[in-house]
Design a protein around this motif. Structure first.
Motif, PDB file in Angstrom:
ATOM      1  N   ILE A  84       0.810  -1.215   0.000  1.00  0.00           N
ATOM      2  CA  ILE A  84       0.000   0.000   0.000  1.00  0.00           C
ATOM      3  C   ILE A  84       0.842   1.262   0.000  1.00  0.00           C
ATOM      4  CG2 ILE A  84      -0.224   0.122   2.518  1.00  0.00           C
ATOM      5  CD1 ILE A  84      -3.057   0.735  -0.011  1.00  0.00           C
ATOM      6  N   ASP A  85       2.024   1.230   0.594  1.00  0.00           N
ATOM      7  CA  ASP A  85       2.851   2.436   0.675  1.00  0.00           C
ATOM      8  C   ASP A  85       3.443   2.830  -0.678  1.00  0.00           C
ATOM      9  OD1 ASP A  85       2.357   2.638   3.376  1.00  0.00           O
ATOM     10  OD2 ASP A  85       4.159   1.523   3.960  1.00  0.00           O
ATOM     11  N   ARG A  86       3.446   1.892  -1.625  1.00  0.00           N
ATOM     12  CA  ARG A  86       3.981   2.191  -2.959  1.00  0.00           C
ATOM     13  C   ARG A  86       2.913   1.956  -4.031  1.00  0.00           C
ATOM     14  NH1 ARG A  86       9.314  -1.306  -3.184  1.00  0.00           N
ATOM     15  NH2 ARG A  86       9.333  -0.499  -5.329  1.00  0.00           N
ATOM     16  N   GLU A  87       1.688   2.198  -3.605  1.00  0.00           N
ATOM     17  CA  GLU A  87       0.521   1.972  -4.459  1.00  0.00           C
ATOM     18  C   GLU A  87       0.620   2.682  -5.816  1.00  0.00           C
ATOM     19  OE1 GLU A  87      -3.580   0.797  -5.120  1.00  0.00           O
ATOM     20  OE2 GLU A  87      -2.512   0.459  -3.252  1.00  0.00           O
ATOM     21  N   ASP A  88       1.088   3.929  -5.814  1.00  0.00           N
ATOM     22  CA  ASP A  88       1.060   4.732  -7.034  1.00  0.00           C
ATOM     23  C   ASP A  88       1.917   4.141  -8.146  1.00  0.00           C
ATOM     24  OD1 ASP A  88      -0.489   6.314  -5.489  1.00  0.00           O
ATOM     25  OD2 ASP A  88       0.829   8.063  -5.490  1.00  0.00           O
ATOM     26  N   GLU A  89       2.908   3.342  -7.789  1.00  0.00           N
ATOM     27  CA  GLU A  89       3.777   2.765  -8.813  1.00  0.00           C
ATOM     28  C   GLU A  89       3.017   1.816  -9.734  1.00  0.00           C
ATOM     29  OE1 GLU A  89       7.181   0.934  -6.994  1.00  0.00           O
ATOM     30  OE2 GLU A  89       7.408   2.573  -5.543  1.00  0.00           O
ATOM     31  N   MET A  90       1.898   1.282  -9.255  1.00  0.00           N
ATOM     32  CA  MET A  90       1.180   0.286 -10.029  1.00  0.00           C
ATOM     33  C   MET A  90       0.486   0.890 -11.250  1.00  0.00           C
ATOM     34  SD  MET A  90       2.145  -2.258  -8.406  1.00  0.00           S
ATOM     35  CE  MET A  90       1.254  -3.535  -9.277  1.00  0.00           C
ATOM     36  N   VAL A  91       0.135   2.165 -11.181  1.00  0.00           N
ATOM     37  CA  VAL A  91      -0.502   2.791 -12.339  1.00  0.00           C
ATOM     38  C   VAL A  91       0.458   2.815 -13.521  1.00  0.00           C
ATOM     39  CG1 VAL A  91      -1.563   4.896 -13.226  1.00  0.00           C
ATOM     40  CG2 VAL A  91      -2.051   4.150 -10.893  1.00  0.00           C
ATOM     41  N   TRP A 407      -3.190  14.080  -4.441  1.00  0.00           N
ATOM     42  CA  TRP A 407      -2.567  12.845  -4.861  1.00  0.00           C
ATOM     43  C   TRP A 407      -1.568  13.152  -5.965  1.00  0.00           C
ATOM     44  CZ3 TRP A 407      -6.317   8.270  -6.311  1.00  0.00           C
ATOM     45  CH2 TRP A 407      -5.619   7.058  -6.270  1.00  0.00           C
ATOM     46  N   ALA A 408      -0.412  12.528  -5.913  1.00  0.00           N
ATOM     47  CA  ALA A 408       0.596  12.750  -6.955  1.00  0.00           C
ATOM     48  C   ALA A 408       0.055  12.376  -8.330  1.00  0.00           C
ATOM     49  CB  ALA A 408       1.856  11.944  -6.646  1.00  0.00           C
ATOM     50  N   LEU A 409      -0.785  11.331  -8.375  1.00  0.00           N
ATOM     51  CA  LEU A 409      -1.365  10.922  -9.660  1.00  0.00           C
ATOM     52  C   LEU A 409      -2.343  11.961 -10.178  1.00  0.00           C
ATOM     53  CD1 LEU A 409      -1.985   7.127  -8.982  1.00  0.00           C
ATOM     54  CD2 LEU A 409      -0.127   8.175 -10.276  1.00  0.00           C
ATOM     55  N   GLU A 410      -3.087  12.590  -9.277  1.00  0.00           N
ATOM     56  CA  GLU A 410      -4.003  13.651  -9.687  1.00  0.00           C
ATOM     57  C   GLU A 410      -3.221  14.864 -10.173  1.00  0.00           C
ATOM     58  OE1 GLU A 410      -7.600  15.335 -10.565  1.00  0.00           O
ATOM     59  OE2 GLU A 410      -7.224  13.298  -9.880  1.00  0.00           O
ATOM     60  N   GLU A 411      -2.137  15.168  -9.492  1.00  0.00           N
ATOM     61  CA  GLU A 411      -1.286  16.281  -9.910  1.00  0.00           C
ATOM     62  C   GLU A 411      -0.703  16.006 -11.290  1.00  0.00           C
ATOM     63  OE1 GLU A 411       0.707  19.992  -9.536  1.00  0.00           O
ATOM     64  OE2 GLU A 411      -0.995  19.089  -8.476  1.00  0.00           O
TER      65      GLU A 411
END
Length: 684
Positions: A84-91, A407-411
């Motif tokens: 969960i702490d590195r969730e954004d990498e999955m996108v 969220w970094a992904l939203e940014e």
């Protein structure tokens, strides 16, 4: 249905679900379908998942809006998921699962669709489902409403882990057709496209029916004395009077960055009833819950805490006080939740402003965004009604909201947005815009990013011209007799209620009488001056008041004439009123500059093509004066110029754009000749 390919079935289902607002909000939710195709490289069957891509809308989805991924590669990501702490990498990893070329970028919800063991999956944001999802006792309500056919999933930010959670729930609950996602929405599935759609609609309709049957009588509390809806004419007049100030409030940070917000107003019964009830201050302060909602509306609105009977002056004063409090509160929200790697604050101004008895003002970078933000807050009100009717509205906490909003992904998504056009965020009112110079100008301004109000004496012609320019999110038509002060004010009110305010005014409406002095009657002279001299004055006065309230500056542009400085025969009424307009430019430039409002003029000559003035007799008269055929008048005018070129409506429109565009920010009181060079009309 069976004759359709898998992606065609998905598109048809998505369009049906997305076209009904009870099922999901605009651009909200996503759908998917799994199937097998032949790999063009190996010639072997390959399992694929088609899923709505990032940023698309279900109601208008096309195959180009689908992301297509290989299921084997997607499911293999489970083995490398870092937690969960590195969730954004999955996108980013989804890109390595894509099949073929083209298509849309995979969204954050792709894991939900790929990992759930069902051929067809729908994730939606229905008001009825979110009401259950945001109720304080949502888990027990889910059991009461649906039995074991729908399972509760505690709130989790969208992403890979949520996909794993839902996949596990489906595996452990084979009787289930879907789940309620705490604080968020619903997900349903099926072995066929028809089954998934049926299950989605069953969850939505079952929740709505349960709320209708079991809700308390007054979910928002008893009526609050003095906060009921004003009569329609009174509330719309008050809305128009407040619109400029409220748009300035919503645009403070945007204006500092060289932009303005476009607005939308609604006085629907949903909004007015909410604001008339005693619990609306508490509920509004709790903010929205569904990520789709608060990303468009900010975490909570600004609510005027005065009764409907409050005067416009008192309301404006209080709105300005509340704005400062709102900004401080939002800054506190940011400071409490930001981490060293959080994106910078994106502005502390409200996107939703609620005025009891009047309605709701919503804002965005363009009209569509502003309108959708308002629609989302209506969704939020419906959600609150459902949750309060059954239980207590309990949205996700502010820390979770912040994680979504910043969220970094939203940014990254925001950074990928194309650069806005030069006039993006600007609201234009063009008079006499159903044809000729006015129509060309309205088209030009809209093409450069402005939203445009096409004003003309004929409503039918104004609406037809607006329809040519674009839909109601780009241009509208209004009737306006510029010689009538009440009609002018009505047109300006329609402008601010449609788009939130006004920034750019083009005084183009006019008529022309070509007569010798002895043939010109007093009524001829008065008519010419009523329409152009008085009309320009009335339009400038009404729109300048809005611009001053907005505190955003603005542009007023007069379409004058080379006749304002050139003396020709048989033209006393027309040329005298053009000279009047020309001096209005100088007078208003001197007066309005203190408010950041620029006032400039354009001096055309002989614009024959598309001209209503020339077509109504002026052309024949001028042709007779110069001894040429009327059909050759444009060529005649061209030959008397230095450049030997005919002046067209588009040339005037280009000059208007230059004067109000980003390259002429320090110019006011100027008249720009657009006459192909008439030496006798050179400015001195």
């Amino acid at each position: 249905m069976t004759d359709l390919t898998v992606p065609q079935q998905l598109i048809a289902r998505s369009n049906r679900l997305g076209s009904d607002p009870k099922n999901t909000n605009y651009a909200g939710g996503n759908t998917s379908a799994k199937g097998t195709e032949t790999d063009p490289v190996t010639g072997q069957p390959v399992e694929l998942v088609w899923v709505k891509g990032s940023g698309g809308d279900l109601g208008t989805l096309k195959e180009s809006g689908l992301a297509v991924l290989r299921l084997d590669r997607m499911r293999a990501l489970v083995d490398v998921y870092p937690g969960i702490d590195r969730e954004d990498e999955m996108v980013a990893a989804f890109d390595y699962c894509l099949h073929g070329k083209g298509g849309a970028a995979p969204s954050i919800d792709t894991a939900m669709h790929g990992l759930v063991d069902a051929a067809h999956v729908d994730h939606l944001h229905p008001d009825s489902g979110i009401a259950i999802a945001t109720a304080a006792d949502g888990p027990s309500l889910t059991q009461q409403v649906f039995g074991d056919k729908v399972v509760w999933v505690p709130w989790r930010r969208p992403g890979f882990q949520l996909g794993l959670d839902i996949a596990e729930i489906k595996e452990k609950n084979p009787q289930a057709v879907g789940c309620i996602l705490g604080g968020h929405g619903i997900t349903a599935w099926g072995d066929t496209s028809e089954e998934a759609e049926t299950n989605s609609l069953w969850i939505i309709d079952t929740a709505a029916a349960y709320i209708a049957e079991h809700s308390k009588a007054e979910p928002f509390g008893a009526p609050l004395e003095g906060y009921g809806a004003l009569p329609e004419a009174e509330r719309r007049a008050k809305a128009a009077a407040l619109a400029g100030t409220i748009r300035g409030i919503a645009s403070k940070d945007a204006a500092a960055a060289g932009r303005s917000m476009v607005g939308h107003f609604t006085d629907s019964s949903v909004v007015l009833d909410f604001l008339a009830a005693a619990e609306h201050p508490r509920l509004a302060a709790l903010g929205t819950s569904c990520p789709d909602h608060f990303l468009r509306t900010k975490v909570k609105p600004l609510v005027l805490d005065l009764p409907a009977s409050a005067s416009v002056e008192d309301s404006i004063a209080r709105l300005k006080e509340l704005h400062e409090e709102y900004r401080a509160d939002y800054q506190g929200y940011y400071d409490r939740n930001a981490t060293p790697d959080s994106p910078a604050i994106r502005g502390a101004d409200p996107l939703i402003v609620l005025v009891p008895g009047v309605g709701m003002f919503s804002y965005g970078k363009d009209k569509q965004t502003a309108r959708v933000a308002g629609e989302f807050y209506v969704n939020a009100i419906n959600v609150m009604r459902g949750a309060e009717g059954l239980s207590t509205y309990a949205p996700i906490d502010e820390a979770e909201k912040f994680r979504i909003e910043y969220w970094a992904l939203e940014e990254a998504k925001l950074q990928r947005m194309p650069q806005p056009k030069p006039l993006a965020g600007r609201i234009a009112l063009v008079t006499g815009a159903a044809g000729g110079i006015g129509k060309a100008t309205a088209k030009k301004l809209a093409g450069e990013g402005a939203v445009v109000v096409v004003a003309d004496l004929s409503l039918e012609k104004a609406e037809a011209a607006a329809a040519e320019i674009g839909g109601a999110d780009v241009a509208i038509g209004v009737a306006a007799d510029v010689s009538d002060e009440a009609a002018v004010q009505a047109a300006v009110d329609a402008t601010v209620l449609a788009f939130g305010g006004v920034d750019l005014v083009v005084n183009n409406a006019g008529l022309s009488l070509s007569k010798a002095l002895l043939d010109t009657t007093g009524e001829d002279f008065d008519l010419q001056h009523r329409v152009m001299a008085k009309g320009s004055f009335l339009v400038a006065k009404a729109t300048a008041r809005v611009m001053i309230d907005q505190e955003l500056g603005g542009d007023i542009i007069y379409i004058s004439s080379k006749n304002s400085v050139f003396a020709g025969p048989n033209n006393i009424a027309y040329s005298a009123t053009k000279a009047n307009q020309a001096h209005q430019v100088r007078l208003l430039a001197a007066e309005l500059g203190a408010h950041g409002i620029k006032v400039n003029g354009v001096n055309p000559d002989g614009v024959v093509q598309g001209s209503g003035i020339f077509a109504s007799g002026w052309g024949a008269n001028r042709a007779a004066v110069y001894g040429v055929e009327e059909k050759d008048l444009g060529k005649f005018y061209a030959q008397r110029t230095i450049l030997k070129k005919e002046v067209l409506p588009e040339h005037i429109a280009n000059a208007v754009f230059v004067l109000c565009g980003p390259e002429m920010t320090h110019t006011t009181g100027l008249h720009v000749p657009v006459d192909a060079g008439v030496a006798a009309a050179f400015l001195r």
